[in-house]
Motif scaffolding. Structure first.
Motif, short mmCIF file in Angstrom:
data_model
loop_
_atom_site.label_atom_id
_atom_site.label_comp_id
_atom_site.label_asym_id
_atom_site.label_seq_id
_atom_site.Cartn_x
_atom_site.Cartn_y
_atom_site.Cartn_z
N SER A 152 10.03 -0.92 -1.56
CA SER A 152 10.26 -0.36 -0.22
C SER A 152 10.20 1.18 -0.22
CB SER A 152 11.60 -0.86 0.32
OG SER A 152 12.61 -0.68 -0.63
N SER A 180 12.82 3.03 -2.84
CA SER A 180 12.21 4.33 -3.13
C SER A 180 13.16 5.17 -3.97
CB SER A 180 11.90 5.06 -1.83
OG SER A 180 11.55 6.40 -2.13
N GLU A 181 12.58 5.92 -4.88
CA GLU A 181 13.36 6.82 -5.74
C GLU A 181 14.09 7.88 -4.90
OE1 GLU A 181 10.18 6.12 -5.75
OE2 GLU A 181 8.87 7.87 -6.01
N GLY A 216 8.50 0.58 -10.64
CA GLY A 216 7.55 -0.04 -9.72
C GLY A 216 6.42 -0.73 -10.47
N THR A 220 5.56 -4.78 -10.76
CA THR A 220 4.31 -5.39 -10.26
C THR A 220 3.47 -5.99 -11.39
OG1 THR A 220 3.25 -3.21 -10.28
CG2 THR A 220 4.13 -3.97 -8.18
N PHE A 230 5.45 -5.32 0.08
CA PHE A 230 5.45 -3.87 -0.12
C PHE A 230 5.31 -3.14 1.21
CE2 PHE A 230 2.66 -0.10 -0.41
CZ PHE A 230 3.49 0.75 -1.12
N GLY A 232 4.60 0.91 2.28
CA GLY A 232 4.38 2.26 1.77
C GLY A 232 2.96 2.71 2.07
N LEU A 255 1.30 -0.96 5.50
CA LEU A 255 0.81 0.31 4.94
C LEU A 255 0.76 1.44 5.96
CD1 LEU A 255 -2.02 -1.34 2.78
CD2 LEU A 255 0.36 -0.87 2.14
N GLY A 256 0.01 2.45 5.64
CA GLY A 256 0.01 3.68 6.44
C GLY A 256 -0.74 3.55 7.76
N GLY A 257 -0.65 4.58 8.55
CA GLY A 257 -1.34 4.58 9.85
C GLY A 257 -1.65 5.99 10.31
N PHE A 456 4.53 -8.50 13.14
CA PHE A 456 4.52 -7.07 12.85
C PHE A 456 3.61 -6.83 11.66
CE2 PHE A 456 5.70 -3.22 10.81
CZ PHE A 456 6.12 -2.36 11.81
P1 NAD Z 1 4.81 5.22 -1.30
O1 NAD Z 1 3.64 4.31 -1.28
O2 NAD Z 1 4.67 6.51 -2.00
O3 NAD Z 1 6.06 4.52 -2.00
C1 NAD Z 1 6.60 3.31 -1.51
C2 NAD Z 1 7.27 2.58 -2.65
O4 NAD Z 1 6.30 2.23 -3.62
C3 NAD Z 1 8.32 3.41 -3.39
O5 NAD Z 1 9.40 2.57 -3.74
C4 NAD Z 1 7.56 3.88 -4.62
O6 NAD Z 1 8.38 4.18 -5.72
C5 NAD Z 1 6.71 2.66 -4.90
N1 NAD Z 1 5.51 2.91 -5.70
C6 NAD Z 1 4.75 4.04 -5.70
N2 NAD Z 1 3.72 3.90 -6.59
C7 NAD Z 1 3.84 2.65 -7.13
C8 NAD Z 1 3.10 1.92 -8.10
N3 NAD Z 1 2.02 2.43 -8.70
N4 NAD Z 1 3.51 0.69 -8.41
C9 NAD Z 1 4.60 0.14 -7.82
N5 NAD Z 1 5.36 0.79 -6.91
C10 NAD Z 1 4.98 2.02 -6.56
O7 NAD Z 1 5.25 5.42 0.21
P2 NAD Z 1 6.42 6.33 0.77
O8 NAD Z 1 6.00 7.75 0.59
O9 NAD Z 1 7.70 5.88 0.18
O10 NAD Z 1 6.42 5.95 2.32
C11 NAD Z 1 5.60 6.56 3.27
C12 NAD Z 1 4.39 5.69 3.53
O11 NAD Z 1 4.81 4.39 3.89
C13 NAD Z 1 3.53 6.17 4.68
O12 NAD Z 1 2.19 6.00 4.34
C14 NAD Z 1 3.89 5.22 5.81
O13 NAD Z 1 2.91 5.04 6.79
C15 NAD Z 1 4.12 3.96 5.06
N6 NAD Z 1 4.97 3.05 5.83
C16 NAD Z 1 4.39 1.95 6.39
C17 NAD Z 1 5.17 1.08 7.14
C18 NAD Z 1 4.58 -0.14 7.81
O14 NAD Z 1 5.35 -0.98 8.26
N7 NAD Z 1 3.28 -0.27 7.88
C19 NAD Z 1 6.52 1.34 7.30
C20 NAD Z 1 7.07 2.47 6.70
C21 NAD Z 1 6.28 3.32 5.94
#
Ligand code: NAD
Ligand code: 6OD
Length: 486
Positions: A152, A180-181, A216, A220, A230, A232, A255-257, A456
């Motif tokens: 997350s 998240s860290e 992470g 995985t 996931f 992020g 994911l992102g948007g 969603f």
């Molecule tokens: P991120 O992808 O950097 O990290 C998310 C999680 O993934 C963290 O816990 C991180 O430690 C982990 N992670 C990172 N690299 C990894 C790897 N190689 N293997 C396993 N785990 C790994 O995202 P963020 O910066 O924490 O969040 C912001 C992003 O999340 C933005 O792009 C945003 O759009 C997206 N987001 C999407 C939604 C959605 O519902 N679509 C909701 C919230 C945030």
């Protein structure tokens, strides 16, 4: 100094390696806790505990008992509301006025909604004819998918983590969560609530750490995890998908948007301004559903820009405990560097800075925080980095359009497809345009209005799969058909 440990098999445990990392308050830059970083040993232990709980008490429990326990988890969050609120706001810097209305209540609701839903899930049955005339009966049963890896992000830490853990547990799975860290605290605190609610050891496990080459990646790559959910960045989603391919494990990816708001001249302008302000600046712009591209029909363009500017400049910047504040810092200095790099790119690309574009002056005790100004630009070309790439900060670019078709084309022009908001009082137009937007979620005359039973998720590069309501139950269960020859 407070230490945040892993939660494995119902107990808080430190890392065998003794490796710790800092948990920083982004409002002032001060270290608030030391967090244990999981190595392979802790991830192995968490997965082993989750597997044992699945085979043991949790797997054997009736749906009635399981859902009663999950209601107690929700009640436990509510009973410790202030503790969760304090922890979430210290980790993220977000205003308490926001987190008390959204993050913490949703943390509780995410358990209740899915516990109630699972009690009423129907399956299917088909009678069939057979050549010998005796016939056969097919029926399906839902089984938990198994051990779920939950990864997350930091922007809505408790909300987004429980959005996955709630339905996963309701369906009878066990979980290993890697928060998240940047924001480990509420996920750790939830372990206490799980124990108090009577969740058996091993059902909810938490390992802390980073992504690549840390907790992470260990999670995985773990062969005994059955599926991953996931939320992020899109790039991280691709990495996780690759890791999950080994062993053909399923993934749910949120994911992102780079979401578009479309404002027609026939809108209720008060509503459109209020909604666009929230969608661009709430949570300091760190909402995946947020609007970073605003397209406004030309006759109201100047008025819209002027009113959005006034709204942005009226936001009250402050720390979480300030009851008047509705705009906090970014989550970290690292994220601030990214956001400020886009503020610079906008300037380099020749944007008109309508408001903001820099760092606000803050009082001395907050000077070490990750603050940025709410920012609005106009005048950038459609292919500029600021208009095409996700910034995830409190900023938006506003561009005029002349026809409905042009607005739709602009909204659909990027590889992302998470959400969109349309502002119009013409109902036919609202339906017509909503139907043509390439996104998983379209709001008409609203933004972030949520019914947790609805689907969603994102289209295109904004994700795979849908969560919410029965869609979560689809992901977190395996549907098995049993064919009985009569
Ligand atoms: P991120 O992808 O950097 O990290 C998310 C999680 O993934 C963290 O816990 C991180 O430690 C982990 N992670 C990172 N690299 C990894 C790897 N190689 N293997 C396993 N785990 C790994 O995202 P963020 O910066 O924490 O969040 C912001 C992003 O999340 C933005 O792009 C945003 O759009 C997206 N987001 C999407 C939604 C959605 O519902 N679509 C909701 C919230 C945030
Ligand atoms: O409301 C939700 O369930 C949800 N998943 C919101 C996501 C917000 C993104 O930042």
């Amino acid at each position: 100094m407070k230490e945040i440990k892993h939660f494995i098999n119902g107990q808080y445990v430190g890392s065998a390696s003794g490796k710790l990392f800092d948990n920083v308050n982004p409002a002032n830059g001060q270290v608030i806790a030391k967090v244990h970083e999981a190595g392979q040993a802790e991830v192995d232990a968490a997965v082993k505990a989750a597997r044992a709980a699945l085979k043991g008490p949790w797997g054997k429990m009736s749906v009635a008992e399981r859902t009663e326990i999950l209601h107690r988890v929700a009640d436990g969050i509510t009973a410790r509301f202030d503790e969760f609120l304090e922890a979430e706001c210290l980790d993220t810097g977000k205003p308490k006025s926001l987190a008390s209305h959204i993050d913490i209540p949703r943390g509780a609701a995410n358990f209740k909604v899915f516990a109630d839903l699972i009690k009423n899930v129907a399956t299917e049955a088909f009678e069939m004819a057979t050549p010998d005339g005796s016939g056969a009966l097919n029926y399906s049963v839902r089984r938990p998918k198994g051990v779920i890896g939950v990864i997350s992000p930091w922007n809505l830490p408790l909300l987004l983590m429980t959005w996955k853990v709630g339905p996963a547990l309701a369906c009878g799975n066990t979980v290993v969560v890697k928060p998240s860290e940047e924001t480990p605290t509420t996920t750790a605190l939830l372990g206490e609530v799980m124990n108090e609610a009577g969740v058996p050891p091993g059902v909810y496990n938490v390992v802390h750490g980073f992504g690549g080459d840390s907790a992470g990646a260990f999670l995985t790559a773990h062969p005994d995890v059955d599926a991953y959910t996931f939320t992020g960045e899109t790039g991280t989603g691709e990495v996780i998908m690759r890791a999950a391919a080994k062993g053909v494990r399923q993934v749910s990816l949120e994911l992102g948007g780079k979401n578009a708001g479309i404002v027609f001249a026939d809108c209720d302008l008060d509503k459109a301004i209020e909604g666009t302000l929230r969608s661009a600046f709430a949570n300091c712009g760190q909402v995946c559903l947020g609007t970073e591209r605003v397209y406004v029909e030309r006759p109201i363009f100047d008025e819209f820009v002027a009113r959005l500017k006034a709204g942005a400049e009226a936001l009250v910047i402050g720390e979480p405990n300030d009851p008047t504040a509705n705009f906090g810092p970014l989550v970290s200095h690292k994220h601030r560097e990214k956001v400020l790099s886009y503020y610079q790119k906008a300037a380099d690309e020749g944007a008109t800075v309508v408001t903001g574009g820099g760092v606000p002056d803050m009082p001395a005790h907050l000077a070490g925080g990750a603050w940025v100004q709410p920012t609005i630009w106009t005048g950038l070309p459609d292919n500029s980095a600021v208009v095409t790439e996700e910034i995830f900060g409190p900023c938006c670019h506003i561009r005029p359009f002349d026809t409905e078709a042009e607005a739709i084309e602009l909204a659909n022009s990027l590889p992302y497809g998470l959400a969109s908001a349309i502002w119009t009082e013409n109902t036919s137009r609202a339906h017509r345009v909503a139907g043509q937007i390439e996104a998983g979620i379209v709001w008409v005359n609203s933004w972030f209005l949520r019914d947790l039973r609805t689907a969603f998720g994102g289209a295109k590069q904004s994700g795979i799969g849908r969560e919410g309501g029965v869609h979560s139950l689809e992901f977190y269960t395996e549907l098995k058909n049993i064919c009985v020859k009569l």
